[in-house]
Scaffold this motif. Structure first.
Motif, PDB file in Angstrom:
ATOM      1  N   LEU A   1       0.865  -1.176   0.000  1.00 35.16           N
ATOM      2  CA  LEU A   1       0.000   0.000   0.000  1.00 35.16           C
ATOM      3  C   LEU A   1       0.900   1.224   0.000  1.00 35.16           C
ATOM      4  O   LEU A   1       1.442   1.605   1.045  1.00 35.16           O
ATOM      5  N   GLN A   2       1.065   1.798  -1.172  1.00 37.59           N
ATOM      6  CA  GLN A   2       1.958   2.942  -1.355  1.00 37.59           C
ATOM      7  C   GLN A   2       3.362   2.581  -0.856  1.00 37.59           C
ATOM      8  O   GLN A   2       3.995   1.679  -1.386  1.00 37.59           O
ATOM      9  N   ASP A   3       3.839   3.251   0.189  1.00 33.00           N
ATOM     10  CA  ASP A   3       5.192   2.978   0.673  1.00 33.00           C
ATOM     11  C   ASP A   3       5.197   1.997   1.841  1.00 33.00           C
ATOM     12  O   ASP A   3       6.218   1.813   2.499  1.00 33.00           O
ATOM     13  N   LYS A   4       4.059   1.354   2.104  1.00 34.66           N
ATOM     14  CA  LYS A   4       3.973   0.429   3.235  1.00 34.66           C
ATOM     15  C   LYS A   4       3.875  -1.012   2.757  1.00 34.66           C
ATOM     16  O   LYS A   4       3.396  -1.291   1.653  1.00 34.66           O
ATOM     17  N   ALA A   5       4.333  -1.896   3.606  1.00 37.49           N
ATOM     18  CA  ALA A   5       4.174  -3.332   3.379  1.00 37.49           C
ATOM     19  C   ALA A   5       3.400  -3.892   4.567  1.00 37.49           C
ATOM     20  O   ALA A   5       3.780  -3.695   5.723  1.00 37.49           O
ATOM     21  N   LEU A   6       2.279  -4.584   4.277  1.00 36.23           N
ATOM     22  CA  LEU A   6       1.409  -5.096   5.326  1.00 36.23           C
ATOM     23  C   LEU A   6       1.311  -6.616   5.239  1.00 36.23           C
ATOM     24  O   LEU A   6       1.350  -7.201   4.153  1.00 36.23           O
ATOM     25  N   VAL A   7       1.146  -7.229   6.403  1.00 35.48           N
ATOM     26  CA  VAL A   7       0.868  -8.658   6.499  1.00 35.48           C
ATOM     27  C   VAL A   7      -0.306  -8.817   7.447  1.00 35.48           C
ATOM     28  O   VAL A   7      -0.376  -8.150   8.491  1.00 35.48           O
ATOM     29  N   TYR A   8      -1.249  -9.687   7.087  1.00 34.53           N
ATOM     30  CA  TYR A   8      -2.389  -9.927   7.966  1.00 34.53           C
ATOM     31  C   TYR A   8      -2.063 -11.054   8.933  1.00 34.53           C
ATOM     32  O   TYR A   8      -1.850 -12.199   8.533  1.00 34.53           O
ATOM     33  N   LYS A   9      -2.004 -10.689  10.221  1.00 30.29           N
ATOM     34  CA  LYS A   9      -1.723 -11.655  11.278  1.00 30.29           C
ATOM     35  C   LYS A   9      -3.050 -12.139  11.868  1.00 30.29           C
ATOM     36  O   LYS A   9      -3.978 -11.348  12.068  1.00 30.29           O
ATOM     37  N   VAL A  10      -3.124 -13.439  12.138  1.00 24.64           N
ATOM     38  CA  VAL A  10      -4.347 -14.034  12.670  1.00 24.64           C
ATOM     39  C   VAL A  10      -4.310 -13.965  14.194  1.00 24.64           C
ATOM     40  O   VAL A  10      -3.383 -14.467  14.831  1.00 24.64           O
ATOM     41  N   LYS A  11      -5.358 -13.334  14.746  1.00 27.22           N
ATOM     42  CA  LYS A  11      -5.441 -13.218  16.207  1.00 27.22           C
ATOM     43  C   LYS A  11      -6.051 -14.490  16.799  1.00 27.22           C
ATOM     44  O   LYS A  11      -6.464 -15.403  16.079  1.00 27.22           O
ATOM     45  N   ALA A  12      -6.140 -14.525  18.109  1.00 25.08           N
ATOM     46  CA  ALA A  12      -6.646 -15.716  18.804  1.00 25.08           C
ATOM     47  C   ALA A  12      -8.096 -16.019  18.454  1.00 25.08           C
ATOM     48  O   ALA A  12      -8.521 -17.187  18.490  1.00 25.08           O
ATOM     49  N   ASP A  13      -8.877 -14.982  18.102  1.00 22.93           N
ATOM     50  CA  ASP A  13     -10.286 -15.202  17.760  1.00 22.93           C
ATOM     51  C   ASP A  13     -10.485 -15.501  16.279  1.00 22.93           C
ATOM     52  O   ASP A  13     -11.590 -15.409  15.759  1.00 22.93           O
ATOM     53  N   SER A  14      -9.392 -15.828  15.595  1.00 22.29           N
ATOM     54  CA  SER A  14      -9.415 -16.218  14.172  1.00 22.29           C
ATOM     55  C   SER A  14      -9.676 -15.063  13.227  1.00 22.29           C
ATOM     56  O   SER A  14      -9.916 -15.279  12.039  1.00 22.29           O
TER      57      SER A  14
END
Length: 376
Positions: free
Chosen positions: A309-322
């Motif tokens: 996203l533009q100058d950012k790099a994101l990763v989706y982390k899975v929390k304890a509630d899925s």
């Protein structure tokens, strides 16, 4: 307000019954499919790329040792020549005359030496018979020694003149390719003037700068010669990529390294030698040298897990509630086209979304009961 809500509810219920009675299926909630992985450390082979320019190991600047008129150019630009092959011919008439004059001087000196020798030997016999004084004997001996010295000087002049005559024919000191020839037959040349560059191209060198961060764990200040040679021998093969993206078919080996880190650049100068049996490499060719090094204990994840996203790099982390939550990460390219190294933002044991990450929204549930069972 309550009445309107009840009536609205009744109407919706009636519409649902009508649709159902007409045999039309209502849309059902579909669970989107995602794939996840647990972050762990692993070892990976990383390609390090360095800009480089090729140079023949035996590149020689061809210059005359004597001055004169250039009579003949025996080669053309780009021609492959062998060691000892004639390249240029300079007018040798003056050099030939100098040689003849030196040889004449040598003959005169030899005659003078012979006369001085006869006089000295004669005075020596007369001195033994006490006919001449020691003064005359010493004078004749000195004259003889002076004549011997004159012969040595004349002989040196002959040798020098003979060498200068040989310099009028310029030959290749190594086998290689002839570079640009900036002179023409008839030009007046002088000692030190560049006639061409002879590139000894049987083996080519690519000079690169290896950053201190890459080798600081292996190269120590004050490294012994034996340790340095062992380090160079253990380095992996190198690949040369030309500017058009073509990979040179022969692998190279690192064969030399400066012993001091450049204070300004923080790097060591490395020379990588590449065999050039077909003569496809020329001095001055630019490209990229690729050397692969083994890196250990790194967090490596698939590229499809990273959202840009533009100058950012994101990763989706899975929390304890899925559910998924986006975290900022910093990445480093592995060069293999499928993975990223994560240098910050994730920890060992974190669970992240891989396949389908580009379809995830913040707080969306990404793990369902069947996914948990399949993971087990």
């Amino acid at each position: 307000m309550k009445t309107k809500s009840v009536m609205a509810g009744a109407m919706l219920l009636g519409m649902g019954m009508i649709v159902s009675s007409c045999g039309i299926d209502m849309p059902k909630e579909v669970q989107t499919s995602f794939e996840t992985m647990t972050v762990a450390k692993s070892d990976i082979e990383l390609p390090y790329k360095f800009s480089a320019r090729m140079k023949g190991q035996n590149d020689v600047t061809v210059t005359p040792q004597v001055g004169g008129q250039l009579i003949k150019i025996c080669v053309t630009e780009g021609q492959q020549v062998k060691k000892g092959q004639t390249l240029f011919v300079i007018d040798s008439r003056n050099a030939q005359l100098d040689l003849e004059a030196a040889q004449a001087n040598l003959q005169a000196a030899l005659a003078q030496e012979n006369s001085a020798k006869l006089e000295y030997e004669s005075n020596k016999n007369l001195f033994e018979k006490k006919i001449v004084s020691s003064y005359m004997l010493n004078n004749s001996e000195n004259s003889y020694k002076q004549a011997q010295a004159s012969v040595s000087q004349a002989r040196a002049q002959v040798n020098r003149a003979r060498v200068n005559l040989g310099f009028c024919t310029i030959t290749a000191s190594v086998s290689g390719i002839i570079g640009e020839i900036p002179v023409r037959a008839g030009d007046q040349v002088s000692p030190g003037m560049q006639l061409t560059l002879l590139s000894g191209n049987t083996t080519m060198d690519a000079e690169i700068s290896l950053t201190e961060s890459i080798i600081e764990a292996m190269v120590q200040e004050g490294m012994k010669l034996a340790d340095k040679e062992k380090y160079l021998a253990n380095l992996p093969d190198a690949t040369f990529i030309m500017k058009n993206g073509t990979e040179y078919p022969h692998k190279g080996r690192v064969h030399s390294m400066t012993g001091v880190v450049n204070a300004a650049t923080g790097s060591l100068t490395i020379k990588v030698s590449f065999p050039n049996p077909e003569g496809h490499l020329y001095s001055g060719i630019q490209g990229t040298v690729v050397i692969k090094f083994d890196e250990k204990d790194l967090i490596v994840i698939p590229q499809n897990a990273v959202i840009r996203l533009q100058d950012k790099a994101l990763v989706y982390k899975v929390k304890a509630d899925s559910t998924a939550t986006a975290v900022d990460v910093t990445t480093q390219d592995t060069g293999n086209g499928k993975d990223f190294i994560i240098t910050s933002g994730l920890n060992v044991g974190d669970r992240i979304v891989t396949t389908g990450a580009n379809n995830v929204t913040e707080g969306q549930k990404v793990i369902f009961p069947e996914d948990v069972k399949s993971d087990k």
